[in-house]
Design an enzyme around this catalytic site. Structure first.
Site, mmCIF file in Angstrom:
data_model
loop_
_atom_site.group_PDB
_atom_site.id
_atom_site.type_symbol
_atom_site.label_atom_id
_atom_site.label_comp_id
_atom_site.label_asym_id
_atom_site.label_seq_id
_atom_site.Cartn_x
_atom_site.Cartn_y
_atom_site.Cartn_z
ATOM 1 N N SER A 136 0.846 -1.186 0.000
ATOM 2 C CA SER A 136 0.000 0.000 0.000
ATOM 3 C C SER A 136 0.886 1.241 0.000
ATOM 4 C CB SER A 136 -0.958 -0.036 1.195
ATOM 5 O OG SER A 136 -1.968 0.915 1.067
ATOM 6 N N HIS A 166 -7.914 -5.276 -0.720
ATOM 7 C CA HIS A 166 -6.664 -4.589 -0.444
ATOM 8 C C HIS A 166 -5.640 -5.493 0.239
ATOM 9 C CE1 HIS A 166 -4.147 -1.138 -0.265
ATOM 10 N NE2 HIS A 166 -4.149 -1.057 1.042
#
Length: 672
Positions: free
Chosen positions: A531, A646
């Protein structure tokens, strides 16, 4: 960037883009899964991840304890419950409440459980979030935990990026997509409505709104332990860090007298508890304060804040939660945890430190609003997790569950050092290494970093990482760089926007310090991050290709000139800057990995991992970076999980596979 030749890869589900993804997946899997080490790594990781003797982490739900459990037979997971007395035995008796695998099979969906919000104090009615494939967007359904069934004719909110909060058994506060013009540029709702049981969703009554330029709005209901509602707070998130909070009253909404950078973290003993992310009215940034709710209702202008705790140098608050009458706070000093309870008496806060081990991480797992008990987790890089049951009234804490060791740590040691970054800042980092390390610069070393959003990298036990990397003799390093929260808001804010390079300089300084100490060398040094940490990996790839041999770049941001146009990207402009601002775009160009990739440079071969179903960080970042490298004839590996969200893994089998792929790559690059 209007002349970007790879914009077509931003079409997430486009057939052309997915054909490219499938081709890259096939190429990468052929290279990694053919490695004779791969299958053993996968089997080992899966056995650890699905082990039956893991700690079943509990959370208080009414008179019971609940747990969400995944294993080899339940890869999507079980929501189950037991009693406290049973939980404290060696073999608790669990009663299944909701089987996500069974639900997915019946409905033909790849359901990923997104948690459940219960209505206090009985905690029977629950708003269950279900995501198809692991996206942030979820469907919300009303579930009865007592009957273990979805409520016939109950609340149902169709899929979306949304929030729903109980006011009472027949009323929800809902923020969602209400139609054109009701979502922010970040893709979140900015209009809150009151939705009544039995009414059509489109008849819900608007009670609060922000603006389309905000990030989002959310509701918080303040309750006494018996469930009595004492107030409602609406939070308008202007950007990722700056918010306004409004107390709803019979006289309308009243703005609470707080700075923009503050967070409501608890309500206990009639006190609203906030963390401060900036200095305010004589209180230091990072302090914990409270406001009296009754005083706010009576005369908002006369309210005086009270100090609960002010962190000192190299200290920070890592968690805050309330029990029935006390506040529980995790406090870290030099990235080592402790826990302190606070009781509000005679107009002031009284503190008591809980008896827990030293030099560990301390995490708040769950607190009870029926009494003053709590569960806390204690762990270290070589110390398996131990769950403690604490009684704050008696100031006791005793271990109730422990994770068995997943790897042989007897030959390893943990050390903490400081690297001196550019311009003199001391940056701490942890090293997990073999006791008999030769210090000849030849040790395969994995350096992990994040450095953003005030998220701290604290010591943690990872059975899979320990078994696959530490036990065979690898070195594992975690860098506590600026941008994180290890030393409070100032440590984070030192690397915001135009100062982002400081985080990258810190990471480089740690890498160079490892080399200076002869722990490793560029030939044996690999890095990993996801991320925002994936952006860090991209920056290291393009800024210091000479320093690393392997780069594991997970669900990354990489195109920093278009990130704000992709999915939730606009919500992060307070962290990174605004690419549409002529002044801010200049420093974004300097740190954007996608725009600093050049042909003819000897880059290490990176491994990009992302997910088609990630609706937070767009998979187009990794796709376009890889495609650009391909166009330049530069080597790379690429794997995109078609599901996963994610986390890049929708279930435990996918998580084990991802781990096996990553460590196969690291062995190929750093050991061979």
């Amino acid at each position: 960037m209007t002349d970007d030749p790879f914009l077509w890869l931003e079409d997430v589900e486009g057939e052309k883009a997915l054909d490219w993804v499938r081709a890259q997946n096939a190429r990468t899997l052929a290279l990694l899964e053919a490695d004779p080490r791969y299958q053993n790594l996968n089997d080992t990781a899966l056995a650890i991840i699905t082990a039956e003797d893991r700690i079943p982490y509990p959370y208080f739900r009414g008179d019971a304890l609940a747990n969400f459990w995944q294993d080899a037979a339940h890869v999507r997971g079980l929501w189950r419950k037991t009693t406290l007395a049973s939980y404290r035995t060696a073999e608790p008796h669990w009663e299944t409440v909701l089987d996500i695998d069974a639900l997915a099979a019946v409905e033909g969906k790849n359901w990923v459980y997104q948690g459940g919000q219960t209505l206090p104090p009985e905690d029977r009615l629950t708003l269950v979030g279900l995501s198809d494939g692991g996206k942030d967007a979820s469907e919300i359904r009303e579930f009865d935990a007592a009957t273990a069934k979805f409520v016939t004719g109950g609340f149902i909110l169709p899929e979306g990026k949304q929030s729903a909060t109980w006011l009472d058994a027949d009323t929800l506060f809902v923020a969602r997509d209400w139609g054109p013009g009701t979502m922010t540029a970040s893709g979140y709702p900015f209009i809150m409505k009151r939705h009544q049981r039995g009414a059509a969703l489109d008849t819900a009554e608007e009670i609060f709104r922000g603006t389309a330029d905000d990030v989002s709005v959310r509701a918080g209901v303040l309750r006494d332990p018996d469930g009595t509602v004492r107030g409602v707070v609406m939070t308008r998130a202007i950007d990722f860090y700056v918010s306004e909070r409004f107390l709803l009253t019979d006289r309308g909404s009243i703005k609470l007298p707080l700075p923009g950078k503050a967070g409501l973290v608890a309500f206990v003993s009639g006190q609203l508890v906030f963390t401060l992310e900036e200095t305010w009215r004589g209180f230091a940034s990072g302090a914990l304060i409270s406001l009296d709710l009754a005083a706010c209702h009576a005369d908002i202008d006369a309210v005086e804040p009270l100090l609960i705790y002010a962190p000192g140098p190299r200290e920070t608050i890592e968690g805050v939660a309330a029990t029935r009458s006390r506040l529980l706070v995790a406090i870290y000093r030099n990235v080592r945890g402790s826990a302190v309870s606070y009781r509000f008496e005679n107009g002031a806060w009284q503190e008591t430190k809980l008896p827990l081990p030293e030099n560990v991480s301390v995490s708040l797992i769950s607190t009870s609003d029926h009494d003053d008990t709590a569960f806390l987790d204690v762990a270290g890089y070589l110390l398996p997790n131990t769950l403690y049951f604490a009684d704050l009234a008696a100031n006791t804490a005793e271990p109730v569950k422990s994770m068995p060791a997943r790897f042989d740590a007897s030959k390893a040691v943990v050390e903490q050092f400081d690297a001196i970054s550019k311009y003199g800042t001391a940056v701490p980092y942890f090293v997990v290494r073999p006791r008999d390390l030769a210090f000849d610069g030849n040790a395969p070393t994995l350096l992990y970093g994040y450095g953003g959003f005030q998220i701290s990298m604290t010591p943690a036990y990872s059975g899979a990482l320990g078994k696959l990397w530490i036990e065979p003799g690898g070195v594992y390093v975690v860098a506590n760089i600026r941008g994180g929260g290890e030393f409070g808001p100032d440590w984070h804010q030192a690397a915001l926007k135009e100062h982002r390079q400081r985080a990258y300089d810190d990471f480089i300084a740690v890498a160079e310090d490892l080399i200076r100490r002869k722990i490793t060398s560029p030939r044996r040094l690999g890095i990993m991050g996801g991320s925002n940490g994936g952006l860090l990996m991209g920056a290291m790839l393009t800024q210091r290709p000479d320093l690393f041999r392997a780069v594991v770049c997970q669900v990354p941001l990489l195109d920093m000139l278009r990130y704000h146009k992709l999915l939730a990207g606009a919500s992060w402009m307070a962290e990174y800057g605004d690419p549409d601002n002529p002044e801010e775009v200049e420093f974004l160009k300097r740190i954007s990995p996608y725009h600093n990739l050049h042909g003819g440079v000897a880059y290490p071969e990176p491994f990009f991992l992302t997910s088609t179903k990630d609706d937070r960080v767009h998979p187009g970042h990794a796709r376009k970076m890889a495609a650009k490298m391909a166009s330049m004839g530069l080597p790379f590996l690429y794997y995109e999980n078609i599901d996963g969200g994610h986390a890049a893994a929708a279930n435990l089998k996918e998580r084990a596979r991802r781990n096996a792929l990553e460590f196969t790559y690291l062995f190929q690059k750093l050991v061979d």
